[in-house]
Design a protein around this motif. Structure first.
Motif, PDB file in Angstrom:
ATOM      1  N   LEU A 185      11.341   0.154   1.351  1.00  0.00           N
ATOM      2  CA  LEU A 185      12.410   1.363   1.424  1.00  0.00           C
ATOM      3  C   LEU A 185      11.752   2.471  -0.301  1.00  0.00           C
ATOM      4  O   LEU A 185      11.545   3.020  -0.280  1.00  0.00           O
ATOM      5  CB  LEU A 185      13.751   1.201   1.146  1.00  0.00           C
ATOM      6  CG  LEU A 185      14.491   1.068   1.908  1.00  0.00           C
ATOM      7  CD1 LEU A 185      16.074   0.886   2.568  1.00  0.00           C
ATOM      8  CD2 LEU A 185      14.136   1.758   3.977  1.00  0.00           C
ATOM      9  N   LEU A 186      12.076   1.120  -0.991  1.00  0.00           N
ATOM     10  CA  LEU A 186      11.464   1.246  -2.690  1.00  0.00           C
ATOM     11  C   LEU A 186       9.969   2.312  -2.400  1.00  0.00           C
ATOM     12  O   LEU A 186       9.634   3.241  -3.487  1.00  0.00           O
ATOM     13  CB  LEU A 186      11.128   0.460  -3.330  1.00  0.00           C
ATOM     14  CG  LEU A 186      11.253   0.987  -4.844  1.00  0.00           C
ATOM     15  CD1 LEU A 186      12.105   1.352  -5.137  1.00  0.00           C
ATOM     16  CD2 LEU A 186      10.683  -0.915  -5.253  1.00  0.00           C
ATOM     17  N   THR A 233      10.425   5.273  -1.064  1.00  0.00           N
ATOM     18  CA  THR A 233      10.776   6.397  -2.033  1.00  0.00           C
ATOM     19  C   THR A 233       9.404   6.992  -2.980  1.00  0.00           C
ATOM     20  O   THR A 233       9.777   7.901  -3.643  1.00  0.00           O
ATOM     21  CB  THR A 233      11.898   5.446  -2.720  1.00  0.00           C
ATOM     22  OG1 THR A 233      12.696   5.381  -2.199  1.00  0.00           O
ATOM     23  CG2 THR A 233      13.086   6.430  -3.811  1.00  0.00           C
ATOM     24  N   THR A 265      11.376  12.710  -3.281  1.00  0.00           N
ATOM     25  CA  THR A 265      11.965  11.729  -3.547  1.00  0.00           C
ATOM     26  C   THR A 265      12.664  11.663  -2.599  1.00  0.00           C
ATOM     27  O   THR A 265      12.630  10.291  -2.186  1.00  0.00           O
ATOM     28  CB  THR A 265      11.956  11.164  -5.229  1.00  0.00           C
ATOM     29  OG1 THR A 265      11.756  12.292  -5.973  1.00  0.00           O
ATOM     30  CG2 THR A 265      13.008   9.658  -5.135  1.00  0.00           C
ATOM     31  N   LEU A 266      13.421  11.685  -2.238  1.00  0.00           N
ATOM     32  CA  LEU A 266      14.832  11.514  -1.272  1.00  0.00           C
ATOM     33  C   LEU A 266      14.029  11.493   0.389  1.00  0.00           C
ATOM     34  O   LEU A 266      14.371  10.880   1.301  1.00  0.00           O
ATOM     35  CB  LEU A 266      16.066  12.291  -1.432  1.00  0.00           C
ATOM     36  CG  LEU A 266      17.062  11.490  -2.357  1.00  0.00           C
ATOM     37  CD1 LEU A 266      18.292  12.839  -1.581  1.00  0.00           C
ATOM     38  CD2 LEU A 266      17.813  10.594  -1.771  1.00  0.00           C
ATOM     39  N   PHE A 269      12.343   8.761   0.862  1.00  0.00           N
ATOM     40  CA  PHE A 269      12.788   7.757   1.061  1.00  0.00           C
ATOM     41  C   PHE A 269      13.343   7.130   2.667  1.00  0.00           C
ATOM     42  O   PHE A 269      13.337   6.396   3.636  1.00  0.00           O
ATOM     43  CB  PHE A 269      14.437   7.543   0.478  1.00  0.00           C
ATOM     44  CG  PHE A 269      15.813   6.367   0.766  1.00  0.00           C
ATOM     45  CD1 PHE A 269      15.305   5.631   0.383  1.00  0.00           C
ATOM     46  CD2 PHE A 269      16.148   7.130   1.586  1.00  0.00           C
ATOM     47  CE1 PHE A 269      16.761   4.836   1.179  1.00  0.00           C
ATOM     48  CE2 PHE A 269      17.654   6.072   1.946  1.00  0.00           C
ATOM     49  CZ  PHE A 269      17.665   5.178   1.551  1.00  0.00           C
TER      50      PHE A 269
END
Length: 349
Positions: A105-106, A109, A240-241, A244
């Protein structure tokens, strides 16, 4: 007409598209279950939920940059990269599995943040910037997985792709026959994952100053700048989201398949379907209008169409033609409102 009535009419008009998409989805899914030999069963619902969850997450991801007035063409590639990364990291002892999921996930993101930085400080159009970064993501995915393979923890894969009762039983979280569990035991875990992530991430962002700025930029960017809103921060946060949520889709895909696959065609298909889902859900490509809930419904509508191909045994060669024609008709109906306005500002009242 009074201002209050005008505002009420505008609000109803904005809700018409997602509500219409929801009604159409419910109708199509009802007919699908009536045609299916095992329709209205938990097994069919779980299968459909698993097939839909990746596209649902990508539709939410696409919903973030679209209100800015741009498109993110890298979401499918980011999903593919996360899928390949998860197939490498999400295995082993429980702590390693948890860290592998967090790293996946990082990574998504961080890739989304890169998109935002390129758009803001590189002063590039989102569609051009994300086309380039998407190619980079696919290249990294091919380095990780030149051939399909990898492994995902078996218990995790089983628990998160079944119903709530199986989740509880797999990890001994409670008595599977407990009275409090019976009413909700049939709910597919993928549905719960989408609800938790959407409610926990999307809603706080949408209600924050940064989230409201995203919509202000799409409605009237010069006014947003003159009002002192954090325009650059909002753009970076939106992409960014988006990264994610795309990574969430890739992680779910890896958990379902227990492997990774750097499939370029699949990445492109998911990206295009995410755009179709966003539009079907009532988000305007002109910016400033839309939301995650409508996009979720749009994604379910797109996926339900593919369910019909299977149940009706449609020739695979005809499926893209039929899907494209139906989506074009649906999107065109949703765009009729833009042809009736005399002033673009009427779209955002």
């Amino acid at each position: 007409m009074s201002p209050d009535l005008r505002r009420l009419g505008a609000r109803a008009s904005r809700k018409a598209a997602p509500l219409g998409a929801l009604a159409l989805f419910l109708l199509l899914y009802l007919v699908y279950n009536m045609l299916h030999p095992r329709g209205f069963s938990g097994a069919v619902l779980i299968q459909n939920a698993n097939e839909s969850v990746a596209l649902v997450f990508l539709a939410i991801a696409q919903t973030l940059p679209v209100p800015l007035g741009g498109l993110d063409l890298s979401v499918g590639a980011e999903m593919t990269l996360a899928n390949c990364l998860a197939s490498e990291l999400v295995t082993g002892p429980p702590l390693q599995v948890a860290l592998g999921m967090a790293a996946t996930l990082l990574a998504g993101t961080a890739f989304g943040a890169l998109n935002g930085l390129v758009v803001v400080y590189g002063r590039l159009q989102p569609i051009i910037a994300t086309l380039a970064t998407g190619a980079i993501a696919i290249g990294l995915a091919l380095i990780l997985r030149p051939r399909p393979g990898g492994r995902v923890d078996a218990d995790l894969s089983w628990a998160l792709t079944n119903d709530l009762a199986e989740l509880v039983a797999t990890w001994n979280l409670a008595d599977p026959e407990a009275a409090w569990l019976r009413p909700v035991a049939w709910i597919p875990v993928p549905i719960l994952i989408v609800l938790v992530v959407a409610l926990g991430v999307w809603l706080p962002f949408r209600r924050s100053l940064t989230g409201r700025t995203v919509y202000a930029i799409g409605s009237a960017e010069p006014a947003a700048v003159l009002s002192g809103l954090p325009v650059a921060r909002a753009r970076i946060a939106a992409f960014t989201l988006a990264g994610f949520f795309a990574a969430c889709g890739g992680l779910c895909l890896a958990i379902q398949t227990s492997s990774g696959n750097a499939d370029i065609a699949q990445a492109g298909t998911y990206t295009l379907n995410s755009i179709a889902a966003v539009v079907l859900g009532g988000t305007s490509l002109m910016g400033g209008v839309g939301g995650a809930l409508g996009s979720i419904v749009g994604a379910l509508l797109v996926r339900t169409l593919s369910f019909y191909f299977r149940i009706l045994s449609v020739d695979p060669l005809l499926q893209p033609l039929i899907e494209g024609a139906v989506l074009l008709a649906a999107v065109s109906l949703g765009a009729l409102r833009t042809l009736r306005v005399r002033n673009r500002l009427e779209l955002f009242r």
